[in-house]
Design a protein around this motif. Structure first.
Motif, PDB file in Angstrom:
ATOM      1  N   GLU A 169       0.816  -1.224   0.000  1.00 39.99           N
ATOM      2  CA  GLU A 169       0.000   0.000   0.000  1.00 39.99           C
ATOM      3  C   GLU A 169       0.847   1.271   0.000  1.00 39.99           C
ATOM      4  OE1 GLU A 169       0.971  -1.757   2.435  1.00 39.99           O
ATOM      5  OE2 GLU A 169       0.576  -0.969   4.442  1.00 39.99           O
ATOM      6  N   SER A 187       5.566   7.034   5.428  1.00 38.34           N
ATOM      7  CA  SER A 187       6.131   8.036   6.351  1.00 38.34           C
ATOM      8  C   SER A 187       7.260   7.445   7.192  1.00 38.34           C
ATOM      9  CB  SER A 187       5.042   8.610   7.261  1.00 38.34           C
ATOM     10  OG  SER A 187       4.412   7.575   7.984  1.00 38.34           O
ATOM     11  N   ASN A 188       7.256   6.128   7.397  1.00 37.34           N
ATOM     12  CA  ASN A 188       8.270   5.549   8.293  1.00 37.34           C
ATOM     13  C   ASN A 188       9.692   5.793   7.809  1.00 37.34           C
ATOM     14  OD1 ASN A 188       6.283   4.645   9.929  1.00 37.34           O
ATOM     15  ND2 ASN A 188       6.370   2.511   9.273  1.00 37.34           N
ATOM     16  N   SER A 247      10.461  -1.768   8.314  1.00 37.22           N
ATOM     17  CA  SER A 247       9.176  -1.499   8.970  1.00 37.22           C
ATOM     18  C   SER A 247       8.076  -2.217   8.217  1.00 37.22           C
ATOM     19  CB  SER A 247       8.903   0.005   9.058  1.00 37.22           C
ATOM     20  OG  SER A 247       8.218   0.450   7.917  1.00 37.22           O
ATOM     21  N   ASP A 255       2.641 -10.781   5.685  1.00 38.36           N
ATOM     22  CA  ASP A 255       3.731 -10.472   6.614  1.00 38.36           C
ATOM     23  C   ASP A 255       4.844 -11.501   6.475  1.00 38.36           C
ATOM     24  OD1 ASP A 255       2.417  -8.234   7.560  1.00 38.36           O
ATOM     25  OD2 ASP A 255       1.317  -9.375   9.066  1.00 38.36           O
ATOM     26  N   GLY A 302       4.762  -1.787  11.309  1.00 37.43           N
ATOM     27  CA  GLY A 302       4.534  -0.784  10.279  1.00 37.43           C
ATOM     28  C   GLY A 302       3.787   0.446  10.753  1.00 37.43           C
ATOM     29  N   ASN A 303       2.929   0.292  11.765  1.00 35.36           N
ATOM     30  CA  ASN A 303       2.188   1.466  12.211  1.00 35.36           C
ATOM     31  C   ASN A 303       3.165   2.564  12.626  1.00 35.36           C
ATOM     32  OD1 ASN A 303      -0.706   1.373  12.151  1.00 35.36           O
ATOM     33  ND2 ASN A 303      -0.529  -0.479  13.430  1.00 35.36           N
ATOM     34  N   PRO A 304       2.954   3.770  12.104  1.00 34.76           N
ATOM     35  CA  PRO A 304       3.952   4.830  12.303  1.00 34.76           C
ATOM     36  C   PRO A 304       4.312   5.107  13.765  1.00 34.76           C
ATOM     37  CG  PRO A 304       2.454   5.451  10.559  1.00 34.76           C
ATOM     38  CD  PRO A 304       1.920   4.168  11.137  1.00 34.76           C
TER      39      PRO A 304
HETATM   40  P1  AMP Z   1       2.042  -3.862   8.974  1.00 37.76           P
HETATM   41  O1  AMP Z   1       2.943  -3.806  10.162  1.00 37.76           O
HETATM   42  O2  AMP Z   1       2.768  -4.082   7.709  1.00 37.76           O
HETATM   43  O3  AMP Z   1       0.937  -4.824   9.211  1.00 37.76           O
HETATM   44  O4  AMP Z   1       1.376  -2.429   8.866  1.00 37.76           O
HETATM   45  C1  AMP Z   1       0.543  -1.926   9.891  1.00 37.76           C
HETATM   46  C2  AMP Z   1      -0.064  -0.602   9.496  1.00 37.76           C
HETATM   47  O5  AMP Z   1       0.959   0.362   9.328  1.00 37.76           O
HETATM   48  C3  AMP Z   1      -0.823  -0.633   8.196  1.00 37.76           C
HETATM   49  O6  AMP Z   1      -1.962   0.192   8.339  1.00 37.76           O
HETATM   50  C4  AMP Z   1       0.141  -0.036   7.203  1.00 37.76           C
HETATM   51  O7  AMP Z   1      -0.509   0.553   6.112  1.00 37.76           O
HETATM   52  C5  AMP Z   1       0.875   0.964   8.041  1.00 37.76           C
HETATM   53  N1  AMP Z   1       2.237   1.162   7.535  1.00 37.76           N
HETATM   54  C6  AMP Z   1       3.115   0.172   7.276  1.00 37.76           C
HETATM   55  N2  AMP Z   1       4.275   0.686   6.826  1.00 37.76           N
HETATM   56  C7  AMP Z   1       4.123   2.021   6.798  1.00 37.76           C
HETATM   57  C8  AMP Z   1       4.971   3.092   6.413  1.00 37.76           C
HETATM   58  N3  AMP Z   1       6.204   2.885   5.990  1.00 37.76           N
HETATM   59  N4  AMP Z   1       4.503   4.356   6.508  1.00 37.76           N
HETATM   60  C9  AMP Z   1       3.252   4.580   6.962  1.00 37.76           C
HETATM   61  N5  AMP Z   1       2.407   3.598   7.342  1.00 37.76           N
HETATM   62  C10 AMP Z   1       2.821   2.334   7.255  1.00 37.76           C
END
Ligand code: AMP
Ligand code: MG
Length: 422
Positions: free
Chosen positions: A203, A219-220, A265, A274, A314-316
């Motif tokens: 995404e 953003s990460n 991230s 994942d 991944g959550n910021p």
């Molecule tokens: P995940 O840890 O991959 O399951 O992601 C958890 C949440 O964090 C999801 O809503 C992602 O869209 C969001 N997310 C993952 N990576 C990033 C990123 N680099 N920047 C912003 N949001 C992110």
């Protein structure tokens, strides 16, 4: 690069429950696997700012090098006033900073002196000018002059031969200034840590491109870049990697080959897309991946070739909180910082009621402020782990330990301040 350490899951399985590792234990556990980078460089003093000393600095000089005055006033012999405190002393010259009087001061005499001026031979005290009255060249002094007052002695700050700064010191402006005061223009520092970073997620879109439905900007990579740059790391940004095992494998291999530390991230949960933990288990070693913390669980830690690996959620906000709580200290140790600076926990009155389940440590984003002389803290409001604004509005973490349950408004809580002077 560091020598790979064997850190299989089995080697530490006895000590903890991998499904809910307490934060303190996780932190200590990671630190147990780290040793500083070996590379050292000689750099000019100014370039040492933010770097870590790789040598003990022994002072080549006494600081101060000369006995000198801490005040503007008069240098005198205290015993001259012992018998008759009201006696006038004859001013026989002046000692400026950088221009000493240069002669011996005898009985009944004094010398006009300015801050930093050498205290002339014979004198043992300086009286500040506000406590003296000059009448032409005769000066009288308020009562109570004591030997040694307002005099800075040779070596009182630092003796020649003493260790001024030890290996492992992070060089802030104060340390750089201290080294300058010793006349040291070049120092040995550890080389910067090379940290490779990439985001995972189908995404994610890089800035500059329009967002299609369901996409978000990455953003990460920006927060991580900021966090790592502030720590003086050399950052290599590998961009966004799709949730595709082949691409992730390629990125892992590239990153592991060039980095001291690999940080990713996203993709560390147990969702279908994942892949990070499984890939780490296949190409390297996983130590643990679930921490009893909120936000932040799960986090993958392990080794990838010679590199240390941190798979952040991944959550910021989760990515930032896990970085501050678990990665930051690890990077400092790898950079050679020793001892690690203590992150103080302050006590503050919490003006917000907080709902919390015992059994994990929570890091709520808060605003610490002074109210009528007392430290108070409130949350920044909505604490969802995706709400980056809650980090941006915050100047502290409210730290609620494992055993803590709901917090009533007015209760005292622990607080970690996010920004200091430096
Ligand atoms: P995940 O840890 O991959 O399951 O992601 C958890 C949440 O964090 C999801 O809503 C992602 O869209 C969001 N997310 C993952 N990576 C990033 C990123 N680099 N920047 C912003 N949001 C992110
Ligand atoms: Mg993802």
């Amino acid at each position: 690069m560091n020598t790979p350490v064997s850190i299989t899951e089995a080697s530490c399985a006895d000590d903890y429950d991998p499904d809910s590792m307490p934060v303190d234990k996780a932190r200590a556990f990671i630190l147990g696997f780290l040793s500083p980078v070996k590379g050292v460089a000689r750099v000019a003093l100014r370039s040492g700012l933010g770097r870590v000393l790789a040598e003990d600095i022994v002072s080549p000089v006494n600081v101060p090098a000369h006995i000198n005055s801490a005040m503007d006033g008069w240098a005198l012999r205290s015993q001259d006033l012992a018998a008759d405190p009201a006696a006038g002393l004859a001013e026989i010259g002046t000692s400026f900073a950088g221009t000493p009087f240069g002669k011996v001061v005898g009985k009944g005499e004094c010398v006009r002196i300015f801050t930093g001026g050498v205290v002339p031979e014979g004198c043992d005290a300086v009286v500040m000018q506000e406590k003296a009255q000059a009448n032409g060249k005769s000066v009288t002094f308020n009562a109570g002059v004591k030997a040694g007052q307002n005099v800075r002695h040779v070596g009182e700050d630092l003796k020649a031969g003493a260790v001024a700064l030890s290996r492992g010191r992070l060089l802030r402006p104060a340390e750089v200034g201290l080294l300058a005061s010793l006349g040291i223009g070049e120092i040995s520092v550890y080389r910067p840590l090379r940290v490779v970073f990439f985001s995972t997620g189908d995404e994610l879109v890089s800035i500059g491109k329009p967002l299609a439905e369901g996409q978000i900007y990455d953003s990460n990579r920006y927060t991580l870049h900021g966090l790592l740059t502030r720590l003086g790391c050399e950052v290599i940004d590998m961009g966004v990697i799709r949730d595709d095992p082949a691409l992730i494998e390629k990125a892992f291999n590239e990153a592991g080959a060039m980095a001291d530390v690999v940080i990713t991230s996203g993709g560390v949960s147990v969702g279908e897309a994942d892949f990070v933990k499984a890939m780490l288990a296949r190409l390297g070693e996983v130590v643990f991946w679930k921490i009893a913390m909120k936000p932040g669980r799960p986090l993958a830690y392990g080794k990838l070739g010679g590199a240390h690996f941190f798979g952040l959620p991944g959550n910021p906000v989760s990515a930032m909180v896990t970085f501050y709580q678990l990665v930051r200290d690890a990077l400092l140790v790898l950079q050679g910082v020793n001892p690690l600076p203590v992150q103080p926990l302050l006590k503050a009155i919490c003006t917000s009621a907080i709902r919390k389940a015992p059994g994990r440590t929570e890091f709520q984003r808060g605003v610490l402020y002074l109210d009528d002389g007392a430290f108070k803290v409130r949350t920044t409001g909505e604490q969802g782990s995706g709400i980056l604004k809650s980090m941006s509005d915050a100047n502290c973490f409210i730290v609620l330990a494992d055993h803590v349950g709901n917090v009533d408004a007015g209760a005292v809580v622990d607080v970690q301040v996010l920004e200091g002077f430096i």
